[in-house]
Design a protein around this motif. Structure first.
Motif, PDB file in Angstrom:
ATOM      1  N   ASP A 151     -19.394 -46.836  50.529  1.00 10.85           N
ATOM      2  CA  ASP A 151     -18.110 -46.571  49.879  1.00 10.85           C
ATOM      3  C   ASP A 151     -17.123 -47.672  50.260  1.00 10.85           C
ATOM      4  O   ASP A 151     -16.063 -47.421  50.821  1.00 10.85           O
ATOM      5  N   PHE A 152     -17.490 -48.891  49.957  1.00 11.54           N
ATOM      6  CA  PHE A 152     -16.752 -50.069  50.402  1.00 11.54           C
ATOM      7  C   PHE A 152     -16.952 -51.187  49.389  1.00 11.54           C
ATOM      8  O   PHE A 152     -18.014 -51.299  48.779  1.00 11.54           O
ATOM      9  N   GLY A 153     -15.931 -51.999  49.226  1.00 11.62           N
ATOM     10  CA  GLY A 153     -16.044 -53.139  48.330  1.00 11.62           C
ATOM     11  C   GLY A 153     -14.763 -53.930  48.322  1.00 11.62           C
ATOM     12  O   GLY A 153     -13.671 -53.354  48.267  1.00 11.62           O
ATOM     13  N   THR A 154     -14.867 -55.254  48.393  1.00 15.65           N
ATOM     14  CA  THR A 154     -13.681 -56.114  48.420  1.00 15.65           C
ATOM     15  C   THR A 154     -13.653 -57.097  47.256  1.00 15.65           C
ATOM     16  O   THR A 154     -12.779 -57.954  47.205  1.00 15.65           O
ATOM     17  N   ALA A 155     -14.614 -56.968  46.326  1.00 16.06           N
ATOM     18  CA  ALA A 155     -14.687 -57.931  45.225  1.00 16.06           C
ATOM     19  C   ALA A 155     -14.592 -57.203  43.893  1.00 16.06           C
ATOM     20  O   ALA A 155     -13.674 -56.419  43.667  1.00 16.06           O
TER      21      ALA A 155
ATOM     22  N   PRO B  73     -18.832 -38.759  55.695  1.00 15.50           N
ATOM     23  CA  PRO B  73     -18.803 -39.633  56.870  1.00 15.50           C
ATOM     24  C   PRO B  73     -20.146 -39.615  57.596  1.00 15.50           C
ATOM     25  O   PRO B  73     -20.864 -38.623  57.567  1.00 15.50           O
ATOM     26  N   GLY B  74     -20.463 -40.737  58.221  1.00 15.06           N
ATOM     27  CA  GLY B  74     -21.722 -40.816  58.946  1.00 15.06           C
ATOM     28  C   GLY B  74     -22.741 -41.633  58.181  1.00 15.06           C
ATOM     29  O   GLY B  74     -22.483 -42.136  57.092  1.00 15.06           O
ATOM     30  N   ARG B  75     -23.910 -41.772  58.776  1.00 14.08           N
ATOM     31  CA  ARG B  75     -24.975 -42.576  58.175  1.00 14.08           C
ATOM     32  C   ARG B  75     -26.193 -41.722  57.913  1.00 14.08           C
ATOM     33  O   ARG B  75     -26.595 -40.916  58.744  1.00 14.08           O
TER      34      ARG B  75
ATOM     35  N   LEU C   3      -9.694 -53.199  60.761  1.00 15.80           N
ATOM     36  CA  LEU C   3     -10.915 -52.758  60.106  1.00 15.80           C
ATOM     37  C   LEU C   3     -11.230 -51.328  60.519  1.00 15.80           C
ATOM     38  O   LEU C   3     -11.066 -50.959  61.685  1.00 15.80           O
ATOM     39  N   ALA C   4     -11.674 -50.526  59.561  1.00 22.80           N
ATOM     40  CA  ALA C   4     -12.065 -49.140  59.828  1.00 22.80           C
ATOM     41  C   ALA C   4     -13.556 -49.005  59.586  1.00 22.80           C
ATOM     42  O   ALA C   4     -14.065 -49.404  58.529  1.00 22.80           O
ATOM     43  N   ASP C   5     -14.258 -48.459  60.566  1.00 22.13           N
ATOM     44  CA  ASP C   5     -15.680 -48.190  60.407  1.00 22.13           C
ATOM     45  C   ASP C   5     -15.825 -46.984  59.490  1.00 22.13           C
ATOM     46  O   ASP C   5     -15.404 -45.876  59.851  1.00 22.13           O
ATOM     47  N   PRO C   6     -16.388 -47.136  58.294  1.00 21.61           N
ATOM     48  CA  PRO C   6     -16.460 -46.011  57.353  1.00 21.61           C
ATOM     49  C   PRO C   6     -17.371 -44.888  57.829  1.00 21.61           C
ATOM     50  O   PRO C   6     -17.289 -43.780  57.313  1.00 21.61           O
TER      51      PRO C   6
ATOM     52  N   LEU D 274     -11.114 -47.630  64.412  1.00 22.30           N
ATOM     53  CA  LEU D 274     -10.306 -48.752  63.952  1.00 22.30           C
ATOM     54  C   LEU D 274     -10.453 -49.917  64.922  1.00 22.30           C
ATOM     55  O   LEU D 274     -10.492 -49.735  66.140  1.00 22.30           O
ATOM     56  N   HIS D 275     -10.538 -51.111  64.362  1.00 24.07           N
ATOM     57  CA  HIS D 275     -10.659 -52.314  65.184  1.00 24.07           C
ATOM     58  C   HIS D 275      -9.724 -53.377  64.614  1.00 24.07           C
ATOM     59  O   HIS D 275      -9.699 -53.607  63.408  1.00 24.07           O
ATOM     60  N   GLU D 276      -8.956 -54.011  65.512  1.00 27.73           N
ATOM     61  CA  GLU D 276      -8.106 -55.122  65.097  1.00 27.73           C
ATOM     62  C   GLU D 276      -8.822 -56.426  65.396  1.00 27.73           C
ATOM     63  O   GLU D 276      -9.308 -56.645  66.514  1.00 27.73           O
TER      64      GLU D 276
END
Length: 329
Positions: free
Chosen positions: A101-105, A186-188, A255-258, A263-265
């Motif tokens: 559930d991620f995409g930047t393009a 959430p989760g893998r 950045l957020a780990d989906p 959260l990570h800066e």
């Protein structure tokens, strides 16, 4: 061919899923119909996989189907019939972990998963061929008590949806609709266990398609893919976003780990950090490609910043050319 869009860039839910699916089916039908020539309508074309009866050779028969043992015994040329051409069964393992559930393009990764599944259905569901799927997503979060603190509970088992293999376009559309409406939690998902479900119960030789970003540890899914390749033609479709391969120089990036919500800066202005990130990403993708190649799987990579339909067309054309020349993947 210009870049292909999947529909709206924002919003989720039933309306968006239906719009995306309708658009996909129209695009796939228009662009891929020209590739479907001959009796075999599968993605990995060939003369057939299940041996049938032999018959005497007739002018015009494909000499590659010569049955030499029968020819030697009878002293008359015979060819071997195959029965899989019109009875192909295709199963898809669809990974819908939170990382999809991620995409930047141009697209979200989950849109590419649905696009790939739509293309597979169109390429296989003809002449009585059947297509089914197992869909896995995360386990979801466990609700916390509002009144007292307690130790965190063990995560629930990741849900898996099994969609039985059925022939016909109507049934294939229902299968795609079920995939489009699957909620990403959430989760893998356990990718190895999801792939292993295609081995149970044992089925006659067919086509197995694994659609995922393969972000799970390679050791967890490599063996199930190898096991799957013993009996079936395996196609692995890897979905990738460009930001998973390299970081842009945009300063401090949160950045957020989906899959975990952490959260990570990250200070992307640091060239050493960007270089280490690109090296680690290349190493990871290399390990994925090596594992798939070792399993004998055909490997198709779809990116969210390229024309996915053109990539599929090129891949199918290359597979047909390789089979015609008698080469391997």
């Amino acid at each position: 061919m210009a870049g292909t869009t999947l529909g709206g860039d924002t919003g989720t839910g039933t309306a968006r899923a239906e719009a995306v699916l309708s658009r996909l089916q129209l695009l796939v039908t228009r662009k891929l119909d020209g590739l479907l020539q001959g009796d075999y309508a599968g993605l990995l074309p060939g003369p057939g996989s299940e041996a049938g009866e032999s018959r005497e050779y007739r002018p015009g028969d494909d000499v590659r189907r010569m049955d030499w043992p029968v020819t030697a015994r009878t002293t008359l040329p015979h060819v071997r019939r195959t029965v899989a051409d019109r009875e192909l069964e295709t199963w898809m393992a669809i990974d819908l972990s939170a990382s999809l559930d991620f995409g930047t393009a141009l697209h979200l990764k989950r849109d590419l998963v649905l696009a790939a599944a739509t293309a597979m259905a169109h390429l296989t569901v003809r002449g009585g061929n059947r297509i089914g799927a197992v869909v896995g997503t995360g386990a979801g979060s466990v609700p916390k008590s509002r009144f007292r603190r307690r130790a965190p509970e063990a995560p629930a088992a990741a849900p898996v949806i099994r969609l039985p293999a059925r022939p016909g376009r109507k049934e294939a559309q229902g299968l795609l609709r079920a995939i489009a409406h699957t909620e990403i939690r959430p989760g893998r998902a356990d990718l190895g266990a999801l792939i292993d479900m295609l081995n149970r119960p044992p089925r006659r030789r067919g086509v197995a398609v694994v659609i995922s970003d393969f972000m799970a540890p390679v050791d967890g899914w490599a063996r199930p893919v190898r096991k799957l390749g013993v009996r079936h033609d395996v196609l692995a479709i890897e979905v990738v976003d460009p930001r998973e391969l390299e970081l842009p120089d945009v300063g401090v990036l949160t950045l957020a780990d989906p899959e975990t919500g952490e959260l990570h800066e990250v200070q992307t202005a640091d060239p050493k950090l960007r270089h280490r990130y690109a090296e680690a990403a290349a190493e990871q993708r290399g390990a994925i490609a090596t594992a798939l190649r070792a399993a004998g799987a055909a490997h198709l990579r779809l990116r969210t910043d390229t024309d996915w339909l053109l990539d599929i067309v090129r891949f199918v054309a290359a597979q047909r050319h390789a089979r015609t020349r008698g080469t391997t993947r």
